[in-house]
Design a protein around this motif. Structure first.
Motif, PDB file in Angstrom:
ATOM      1  N   ILE A  42     -14.519  -0.655  22.070  1.00 14.61           N
ATOM      2  CA  ILE A  42     -13.218  -1.287  22.247  1.00 14.61           C
ATOM      3  C   ILE A  42     -12.246  -0.206  22.719  1.00 14.61           C
ATOM      4  N   LYS A  43     -11.535  -0.494  23.795  1.00 20.90           N
ATOM      5  CA  LYS A  43     -10.560   0.469  24.297  1.00 20.90           C
ATOM      6  C   LYS A  43      -9.221   0.246  23.597  1.00 20.90           C
ATOM      7  N   TYR A  44      -8.534   1.359  23.306  1.00 19.95           N
ATOM      8  CA  TYR A  44      -7.297   1.269  22.543  1.00 19.95           C
ATOM      9  C   TYR A  44      -6.116   1.860  23.303  1.00 19.95           C
ATOM     10  N   VAL A  45      -4.973   1.213  23.111  1.00 20.78           N
ATOM     11  CA  VAL A  45      -3.701   1.762  23.585  1.00 20.78           C
ATOM     12  C   VAL A  45      -2.687   1.569  22.460  1.00 20.78           C
ATOM     13  N   HIS A  46      -2.172   2.686  21.941  1.00 21.10           N
ATOM     14  CA  HIS A  46      -1.163   2.626  20.890  1.00 21.10           C
ATOM     15  C   HIS A  46       0.185   3.016  21.499  1.00 21.10           C
TER      16      HIS A  46
END
Length: 433
Positions: free
Chosen positions: A220-224
């Motif tokens: 799963i790719k994440y962007v915070h």
């Protein structure tokens, strides 16, 4: 698949909306579905109707989504997966009372340490667990190795087992805690990209731990996203600030298109200052978002909003203002000389139609002028009207212009009356009562 997962326990704030907008844009760019998942497990904190309000806001902003889910609908899966973890000795029953845990937290605080569960119940035998007749939670075992993940915006993260801890996944009533429910739901819904606020970084590592223990290996790719600061105070915008509430901004007369434009613009490089979400899909790159906090400046939003109002079709603006007359739409744009929101324009127009009984400093002139206007024939040209009034009342100069402005607009100053009159001349019967 991407997801936007708002809570039904509070108003949607601008940070939530920015997350929703970015999820929408990225889903369009990746040609993947976007789903809405209402986080409604906090039953005692849920606000009735808040879920519908959230959906109405998404509709206002033209944020399209494939499906709607309620997190509580997956309860049987949350419990089933927890049972699997217990059976595999990857989770355990915890009988520690809230009082005991508070005591441990207080001890850690006095020692200047971060609280970590002491593992007291982790090694209880099956026989002991069966013989304890007391409420219990379910805790997941802390990882044996570091939890690592890469954020597309912030880079690599590496956390120790201590950071993850043996956290609770099921409460005493056997409903799930936030991180556990999110981890399971993201598995069930085949989520591929998670875009959320940076306050969820520690949540992310716990969710990764849950999925790893369940053998779920899909990346799963994440962007915070960085936090949003109030440009006036320099502090993080919180739920107690009026500015944080999307509902408040809409009520104050900001157009959804302008709010969306501004939330995409702050902390970002855009080819143009003014754009639509559909236009943003063409150039937006979430990896180019600034890594430092974004600054929300209400004065900048007003300027953006003014330009969006200016760009509206005259009839469309008229309908937003509560009419169906192109002239009223044009009038609204005249008032943009001194306003920037729909609410402010409505107030200006409301003043026009307010019954006026006297004009300060020009009481006698006002009465004479009003009586003349009520009997006057219709004049298409404003200068001809002024000439007629002057001849009938012998008023001139300020004695004519000041009470006439007040009678026609309800205020003592503003745009030139010669610009306003052509747009209100068909309403004189309602205005001069």
């Amino acid at each position: 698949m991407l997801r936007f997962a708002p809570s039904s326990t509070r108003d949607m704030n601008i940070a939530d909306l920015r997350v929703a907008i970015f999820n929408y844009i990225v889903s369009k760019q990746l040609k993947e579905d976007l789903i809405i998942r209402i986080e409604d497990f906090e039953t005692q904190k849920n606000i009735e109707g808040k879920d519908k309000e959230i959906l109405e806001i998404l509709n206002l902003f033209s944020i399209e989504y494939k499906s709607l889910f309620y997190q509580s609908a997956n309860l049987k899966y949350h419990q089933k997966m927890a049972l699997q973890l217990i059976t595999q000795k990857k989770a355990f029953s915890c009988f520690c009372s809230d009082e005991k845990l508070d005591e441990l937290k207080e001890i850690a605080k006095k020692d200047g340490k971060e609280f970590s569960y002491d593992g007291f119940c982790e090694n209880l035998s099956d026989e002991t667990v069966l013989n304890i007749n007391a409420p219990f939670t379910v805790r997941i075992k802390k990882p044996e190795n570091n939890i690592k993940f890469t954020d597309l915006l912030k880079g690599d993260f590496d956390y120790t087992p201590f950071d993850v801890d043996s956290f609770i996944i099921l409460k005493q009533d056997k409903t799930p805690r936030y991180n556990y429910a999110c981890a399971i739901d993201d598995m069930l819904m085949d989520i591929s990209v998670v875009i959320c606020e940076e306050s969820h970084i520690f949540d992310t590592l716990k969710q990764i731990h849950v999925r790893e223990l369940l053998g779920y290996n899909k990346e799963i790719k994440y962007v915070h996203l960085p936090i949003i600061l109030n440009a006036q105070t320099g502090k993080e915008i919180s739920d107690v600030d009026d500015l944080s509430s999307v509902k408040y901004l809409i009520e104050e007369g900001f157009l959804p298109s302008a709010i969306a434009n501004y939330l995409v613009l702050i902390g970002n490089e855009a080819p143009n200052e003014i754009f639509s979400l559909e236009e943003a899909i063409e150039w937006f790159n979430i990896e180019n978002i600034s890594k430092i906090p974004a600054k929300f400046d209400i004065d900048e939003l007003k300027l953006i909003n003014k330009k969006h109002v200016e760009a509206l079709d005259d009839m469309r603006l008229s309908k937003i203002l509560g009419f169906a007359d192109i002239d009223i739409g044009k009038l609204g744009k005249v008032f943009l000389q001194e306003t920037s929101t729909i609410k402010e324009i409505k107030e200006k127009i409301s003043s026009i139609f307010t019954i006026k009984t006297k004009c300060k400093s020009f009481e006698e002139e006002f009465i004479k002028l009003k009586e003349c206007m009520q009997k006057a024939p219709f004049f298409n040209d404003f200068e001809e009207l002024k000439k007629y009034i002057a001849e009938q009342t012998n008023l001139n100069g300020k004695n004519l212009s000041e009470p006439l402005r007040y009678l026609l607009t309800g205020v003592d100053n503003g745009p030139d009356i010669s610009d306003i009159y052509p747009l209100i001349k068909n309403y004189l019967g309602e205005i001069i009562k």
